[in-house]
Scaffold this motif. Structure first.
Motif, PDB file in Angstrom:
ATOM      1  N   ALA A 415       0.851  -1.192   0.000  1.00 13.24           N
ATOM      2  CA  ALA A 415       0.000   0.000   0.000  1.00 13.24           C
ATOM      3  C   ALA A 415       0.888   1.244   0.000  1.00 13.24           C
ATOM      4  N   ARG A 416       0.251   2.387  -0.283  1.00 10.63           N
ATOM      5  CA  ARG A 416       1.010   3.624  -0.454  1.00 10.63           C
ATOM      6  C   ARG A 416       1.872   3.936   0.762  1.00 10.63           C
ATOM      7  N   GLU A 417       1.320   3.814   1.969  1.00  5.10           N
ATOM      8  CA  GLU A 417       2.087   4.094   3.187  1.00  5.10           C
ATOM      9  C   GLU A 417       2.598   2.799   3.815  1.00  5.10           C
ATOM     10  N   GLY A 418       2.453   1.679   3.118  1.00  4.57           N
ATOM     11  CA  GLY A 418       2.909   0.407   3.667  1.00  4.57           C
ATOM     12  C   GLY A 418       1.997  -0.178   4.734  1.00  4.57           C
ATOM     13  N   GLU A 419       0.711   0.272   4.781  1.00  8.11           N
ATOM     14  CA  GLU A 419      -0.171  -0.247   5.840  1.00  8.11           C
ATOM     15  C   GLU A 419      -0.537  -1.701   5.600  1.00  8.11           C
ATOM     16  N   TYR A 420      -0.532  -2.124   4.355  1.00 11.19           N
ATOM     17  CA  TYR A 420      -0.917  -3.508   4.076  1.00 11.19           C
ATOM     18  C   TYR A 420      -0.208  -3.980   2.810  1.00 11.19           C
ATOM     19  N   LEU A 421      -0.278  -5.284   2.587  1.00 15.03           N
ATOM     20  CA  LEU A 421       0.321  -5.905   1.409  1.00 15.03           C
ATOM     21  C   LEU A 421      -0.803  -6.559   0.614  1.00 15.03           C
ATOM     22  N   LEU A 422      -0.822  -6.313  -0.688  1.00 22.95           N
ATOM     23  CA  LEU A 422      -1.839  -6.912  -1.561  1.00 22.95           C
ATOM     24  C   LEU A 422      -1.174  -7.976  -2.414  1.00 22.95           C
ATOM     25  N   SER A 423      -1.774  -9.180  -2.472  1.00 20.33           N
ATOM     26  CA  SER A 423      -1.190 -10.251  -3.297  1.00 20.33           C
ATOM     27  C   SER A 423      -2.247 -10.800  -4.250  1.00 20.33           C
ATOM     28  N   VAL A 424      -1.801 -11.277  -5.419  1.00 22.29           N
ATOM     29  CA  VAL A 424      -2.728 -11.906  -6.376  1.00 22.29           C
ATOM     30  C   VAL A 424      -2.161 -13.261  -6.782  1.00 22.29           C
ATOM     31  N   SER A 425      -3.052 -14.160  -7.194  1.00 17.30           N
ATOM     32  CA  SER A 425      -2.611 -15.543  -7.374  1.00 17.30           C
ATOM     33  C   SER A 425      -3.384 -16.247  -8.475  1.00 17.30           C
ATOM     34  N   HIS A 426      -2.845 -17.394  -8.872  1.00 19.91           N
ATOM     35  CA  HIS A 426      -3.547 -18.246  -9.827  1.00 19.91           C
ATOM     36  C   HIS A 426      -4.717 -18.991  -9.188  1.00 19.91           C
ATOM     37  N   ASP A 427      -4.955 -18.764  -7.879  1.00 20.07           N
ATOM     38  CA  ASP A 427      -6.186 -19.317  -7.292  1.00 20.07           C
ATOM     39  C   ASP A 427      -7.369 -18.371  -7.541  1.00 20.07           C
ATOM     40  N   GLN A 428      -7.119 -17.336  -8.393  1.00 22.78           N
ATOM     41  CA  GLN A 428      -8.164 -16.418  -8.871  1.00 22.78           C
ATOM     42  C   GLN A 428      -8.680 -15.471  -7.785  1.00 22.78           C
ATOM     43  N   THR A 429      -7.844 -15.226  -6.766  1.00 24.73           N
ATOM     44  CA  THR A 429      -8.231 -14.236  -5.754  1.00 24.73           C
ATOM     45  C   THR A 429      -7.108 -13.224  -5.565  1.00 24.73           C
ATOM     46  N   SER A 430      -7.490 -12.033  -5.064  1.00 25.23           N
ATOM     47  CA  SER A 430      -6.476 -11.110  -4.543  1.00 25.23           C
ATOM     48  C   SER A 430      -6.776 -10.947  -3.063  1.00 25.23           C
ATOM     49  N   ARG A 431      -5.714 -10.799  -2.254  1.00 21.39           N
ATOM     50  CA  ARG A 431      -5.891 -10.773  -0.799  1.00 21.39           C
ATOM     51  C   ARG A 431      -5.080  -9.641  -0.183  1.00 21.39           C
ATOM     52  N   VAL A 432      -5.627  -9.079   0.897  1.00 15.95           N
ATOM     53  CA  VAL A 432      -4.937  -8.002   1.616  1.00 15.95           C
ATOM     54  C   VAL A 432      -4.493  -8.535   2.973  1.00 15.95           C
ATOM     55  N   PHE A 433      -3.181  -8.423   3.261  1.00 17.64           N
ATOM     56  CA  PHE A 433      -2.629  -8.835   4.552  1.00 17.64           C
ATOM     57  C   PHE A 433      -2.158  -7.596   5.301  1.00 17.64           C
ATOM     58  N   SER A 434      -2.496  -7.541   6.599  1.00 19.12           N
ATOM     59  CA  SER A 434      -2.085  -6.374   7.381  1.00 19.12           C
ATOM     60  C   SER A 434      -1.725  -6.815   8.787  1.00 19.12           C
ATOM     61  N   ALA A 435      -0.783  -6.078   9.399  1.00 20.19           N
ATOM     62  CA  ALA A 435      -0.495  -6.339  10.817  1.00 20.19           C
ATOM     63  C   ALA A 435      -1.695  -5.869  11.616  1.00 20.19           C
ATOM     64  N   TRP A 436      -2.085  -6.655  12.614  1.00 21.73           N
ATOM     65  CA  TRP A 436      -3.271  -6.304  13.403  1.00 21.73           C
ATOM     66  C   TRP A 436      -2.872  -6.392  14.863  1.00 21.73           C
ATOM     67  N   GLY A 437      -3.023  -5.275  15.584  1.00 18.46           N
ATOM     68  CA  GLY A 437      -2.700  -5.394  17.000  1.00 18.46           C
ATOM     69  C   GLY A 437      -2.322  -4.076  17.609  1.00 18.46           C
ATOM     70  N   ASP A 438      -2.062  -4.122  18.903  1.00 15.39           N
ATOM     71  CA  ASP A 438      -1.715  -2.905  19.619  1.00 15.39           C
ATOM     72  C   ASP A 438      -0.200  -2.708  19.588  1.00 15.39           C
ATOM     73  N   GLU A 439       0.235  -1.618  20.232  1.00 16.56           N
ATOM     74  CA  GLU A 439       1.650  -1.252  20.213  1.00 16.56           C
ATOM     75  C   GLU A 439       2.545  -2.411  20.640  1.00 16.56           C
ATOM     76  N   SER A 440       2.171  -3.080  21.758  1.00 17.92           N
ATOM     77  CA  SER A 440       3.082  -4.065  22.348  1.00 17.92           C
ATOM     78  C   SER A 440       3.340  -5.220  21.390  1.00 17.92           C
ATOM     79  N   SER A 441       2.275  -5.730  20.770  1.00 19.39           N
ATOM     80  CA  SER A 441       2.487  -6.890  19.895  1.00 19.39           C
ATOM     81  C   SER A 441       3.156  -6.474  18.598  1.00 19.39           C
ATOM     82  N   LEU A 442       2.978  -5.206  18.200  1.00 20.65           N
ATOM     83  CA  LEU A 442       3.541  -4.817  16.904  1.00 20.65           C
ATOM     84  C   LEU A 442       5.028  -4.523  16.977  1.00 20.65           C
ATOM     85  N   GLU A 443       5.527  -4.268  18.202  1.00 20.78           N
ATOM     86  CA  GLU A 443       6.955  -3.997  18.291  1.00 20.78           C
ATOM     87  C   GLU A 443       7.748  -5.228  17.914  1.00 20.78           C
TER      88      GLU A 443
END
Length: 822
Positions: A415-443
């Protein structure tokens, strides 16, 4: 320069095959993801690692001890895992609980000639394991493994027997110790001839065919022995459960013959009609009878499994076998069966999964070692986990699970600011992956999850780019069709993203007040995704669909896009997180192959598969109007990758024709682009798969099937000179990504991905052209098949150290994110 590389995230789907998943006594789940064995932790819903070693699809995995023998495993320091693949190879892995390290212990010799279909094992003692493997080659092999009693010891493997079962191979097997027979074993197998074949044998010797059990009317899909059932203080019987494509489940009882008594009257009773054959093992004989027939599923029942035995407090009895069976079926449900307390009749007590209209049925169901969670894996490569959260009564609630693609991942984009990653595949889907959590787990890197599935398509998707401009989140994807499609993030996604990245609310103002689209609906053919508007009430949408008439069937069932406050599960992802399609870009003559955007978000360049110069042209599209504003001619075969220089003045393209081209791009009017070919040069001896610009200048790298990476410099915008060639690699170069480190010195890092799946980092200095290998990624962290794409995302940590993230995707169905600390 010291570089440390850590694994931050792995996303992968499960191979779509029965017997692929196993839940171990160590409370980890193993499954095959293409040629890798993936391990995930149900507590954190994260894939911990993938084990390289197989050269073909992994068909089945089996833990030693599995959840069935968890009551024996409380003090084990090392657990083992067997995995079998489509070539017939079986590998034994060792997992040390203390340091969480994996080791490839041995390849089982005397391969099967065809794919392994099923593995079943029993723990005779803490160091003695007997396992059976069945294969499409018509053989069932029996093995004994003596595990080392101390760490670092060797495993001893010996073959006990090889049973030829004929031209109709066995697809389900189960092993058990016979009660009261002094160490005799029994092996049940079933397959394409609708019968259950019972073999008996001693621990050390040959297995003999004891009898056949008939009853099912279609292929047998799954078999599972219980542990011996205790009655009146002694073990007298064993239960076997079987499931079939005839939609039925049968429970068979194997009882010691002596315990039946020999009174004649019983012979004429009803039970004599459902008695099966008698067989003997050593000096004891056993009577098989049909205990119960369970009807309830509406489609093939792919798996049945007894609830794992629990440690027992009764003297002399090691464990207690609960009377509870889990079944999983292609009718999209899992059921738990138990005998009713008063009548003893087996009933369906719990049903889960029936609401998922997006799953195409379940391939297998598994109990957790404690019996309080159940896991299914489905046709879409997806996992479905339910946990019993009730205290006094059963209350099964869906839980988070890892997810990912179930086919080759062809492209990724940050993504533009790096908030998430977009992937596409031969399984005919595109998917968005993002870190999810509060400060402590994200460190510590945070937990990443799939938070949306913007596109679910009817064609394999080959390429994607996120449009970098201001405002709404948008992307362009190209698939095995001649059209590129543009998608816009709906309101429901923007709000969900705010929850996911609550620690970093730099873009809360990015949720524009004018986004009127809440989500999108899928059409029946799975090509165009139609918007759902915020104001549209349900009555309006019904009227609308009736007017259009033709769409009434297409948009069933309705999607319900909502703001998600925690990572979504498969049911939500597959249907309710779609993005609406805003434009189609027509013009290419063949399937799309590569697409890229400039760094301002004004232009998109795209290419398609090509065998001739006229088809191999690159199209330029103006983002504001979505008009085609240029057709660039240079190459004669498919353009494999495109990239704009960081000042947007040049477009670099590389191709199968072994040439690269550089075009000068100038914006001359609102809808006018001036473009001219500056350089066209043959650069490698084979296909050029990849290219990447230096963020600080007009240098660029090209990587090819000829196993070389070359660094070039564009001088005065008109000529190119070769600065240096990296030493020859061991395999084809399939992906490159250049990261700028120091703009003063013009130094950078080049990530190199290879066809073998391995990744290396090189430091490049341009002032005095020089390259040095910084780090080779540990093979346990890398892909097991070709790396398709590498992309850097930069996040500054502190003044003295820089922490970057490198994302990669590969033919092994995996999306990976690495934490790189310099």
């Amino acid at each position: 320069m010291e570089v440390e590389v850590k694994r931050a995230f792995i996303g992968a789907g499960c191979n779509r095959i029965v017997n692929n998943v196993s839940w171990g006594a160590c409370d980890l789940v193993s499954f095959g993801a293409q040629n890798a064995v993936a391990i995930f932790c149900p507590k954190t819903a994260q894939i911990l690692t993938t084990l390289p070693g197989h050269n073909a699809y992994v068909n089945c995995t089996h833990w030693l001890p599995s959840s069935k023998f968890a009551f024996k495993a409380s003090h084990l320091e090392r657990h083992y895992l067997l995995s079998g693949d489509a070539d017939g190879t079986i590998i034994l892995w060792e997992f040390s609980l203390a340091d969480k390290k994996w080791r490839n212990v041995l390849h089982v010799p005397e391969n099967h000639k065809k794919g392994v279909t099923c593995i079943s094992a029993i723990m005779i003692s803490n160091t003695d394991v007997i396992f059976a493997s069945s294969s499409s080659d018509g053989l069932v092999n029996m093995w004994e493994i003596i595990l080392p009693s101390s760490s670092g010891g060797e495993c001893k493997l010996s073959i006990l027997d090889s049973i030829f079962v004929g031209r109709k191979p066995m697809v389900a097997i189960s092993l058990a110790e016979l009660p009261g027979s002094g160490g005799h074993l029994t092996l049940a197998m079933g397959g394409l001839d609708n019968k259950i074949h019972i073999y008996s044998g001693e621990r050390t010797g040959k297995f003999v065919h004891a009898c056949e059990v008939k009853g099912h009317t279609d292929w047998i899909r799954s078999l599972d022995f219980s542990l011996p059932i205790y009655a009146n203080g002694e073990t007298s019987s064993l239960l076997l459960v079987s499931s079939s494509q005839d939609k039925g489940i049968r429970i068979w009882k194997m009882a010691l013959r002596e315990s039946l008594g020999n009174n004649r009257k019983e012979e004429t009773s009803l039970s004599s009609y459902i008695k099966g054959p008698i067989f003997s093992a050593g000096s004891t004989s056993y009577q098989i009878s049909l205990e119960s027939l369970l009807i309830g599923h509406e489609d093939w029942v792919y798996s049945v499994e007894w609830q794992p035995p629990q440690s027992s407090s009764i003297d002399g009895i090691e464990c207690y076998q609960p009377q509870s069976i889990l079944s999983a079926s292609m009718d999209k449900t899992m059921m738990i069966w138990q005998p009713e307390k008063t009548t003893g009749i087996w009933m369906n007590m719990v049903t889960v999964g029936e609401l998922s209209h997006c799953a195409l049925g379940f391939y297998g169901g598994h109990w957790s070692p404690g019996g309080n969670s159940i896991l299914a894996h489905g046709y879409g490569g997806s996992f479905h986990l339910w946990k019993n959260v009730g205290t006094d009564f059963d209350d099964w609630k869906p839980q988070k699970v890892p997810s990912g693609h179930f086919a080759e991942v062809s492209d990724i984009s940050w993504a533009r600011e790096g908030e998430y990653l977009l992937s596409v595949s031969h399984d005919q889907t595109s998917r968005v992956f993002s870190a999810w959590g509060d400060e402590s787990s994200l460190e510590n890197g945070g937990f990443w999850h799939e938070i949306a599935r913007p596109q679910v398509h009817g064609h394999d998707i080959n390429c994607v780019t996120i449009i970098r401009g201001k405002g709404n989140h948008r992307f362009v994807s190209g698939a095995d069709e001649k059209v590129a499609r543009v998608f816009e993030a709906p309101l429901s996604f923007l709000k969900t993203l705010n929850h996911a990245t609550s620690h970093n609310s730099s873009f809360t103002d990015d949720v524009p007040a004018n986004v009127q689209i809440l989500g999108a609906n899928m059409s029946a053919l799975g090509l165009s995704q139609k918007p759902i508007y915020v104001q549209a009430s349900s009555t309006e949408s019904k009227e609308k669909s009736n007017i259009e008439g033709i769409d009434t069937l297409e948009t069933i069932p309705e999607a319900v896009p909502v703001e998600l406050t925690e990572p979504p599960i498969e049911e939500q992802l597959g249907w309710h997180t779609l993005w609406p399609e805003s434009h189609k870009l027509y013009g290419h003559g063949n399937e799309l192959f590569a697409v890229c955007g400039d760094h301002e978000g004004n232009l998109i360049a795209s290419s398609c598969k090509a065998q001739s110069a006229s088809v191999a042209e690159i199209w330029l599209w103006q983002v504001s109007s979505w008009k085609a504003v240029g057709r660039l001619h240079s190459h004669t075969l498919t353009v494999t990758q495109l990239e704009f220089s960081h000042d947007n003045n040049f477009l670099l393209s590389v191709s199968r024709d072994r040439h690269f081209s550089i075009f000068a791009i100038k914006q001359t009017g609102p809808d006018e682009i001036n473009h001219q070919l500056v350089v066209r040069q043959e650069a490698h001896k084979r296909i050029i798969w990849s290219c990447s610009w230096n963020p600080f200048g007009h240098e660029f790298a090209t990587g090819s099937r000829d196993k070389t990476v070359k660094i070039w410099q564009l001088e005065n915008g008109s000529s190119v000179k070769l600065l240096l060639t990296l030493p020859m690699f061991k395999s084809s170069i399939t992906a490159l990504s250049w990261l700028g480190i120091d703009s003063q010195k013009n130094d950078g890092l080049l990530a190199v991905g290879m066809e073998t799946g391995l990744i290396e980092l090189w430091s490049l200095s341009i002032a005095v052209p020089n390259a040095a290998l910084l780090v080779r990624f540990d093979p346990l962290m890398c892909h097991v098949s070709a790396v398709q794409r590498l992309r850097w995302r930069s996040t500054k940590k502190s003044e003295d150290s820089t922490s970057m993230q490198l994302a990669s995707c590969g033919a092994d169905h995996c999306v990976r994110i690495f934490q790189v600390d310099v």
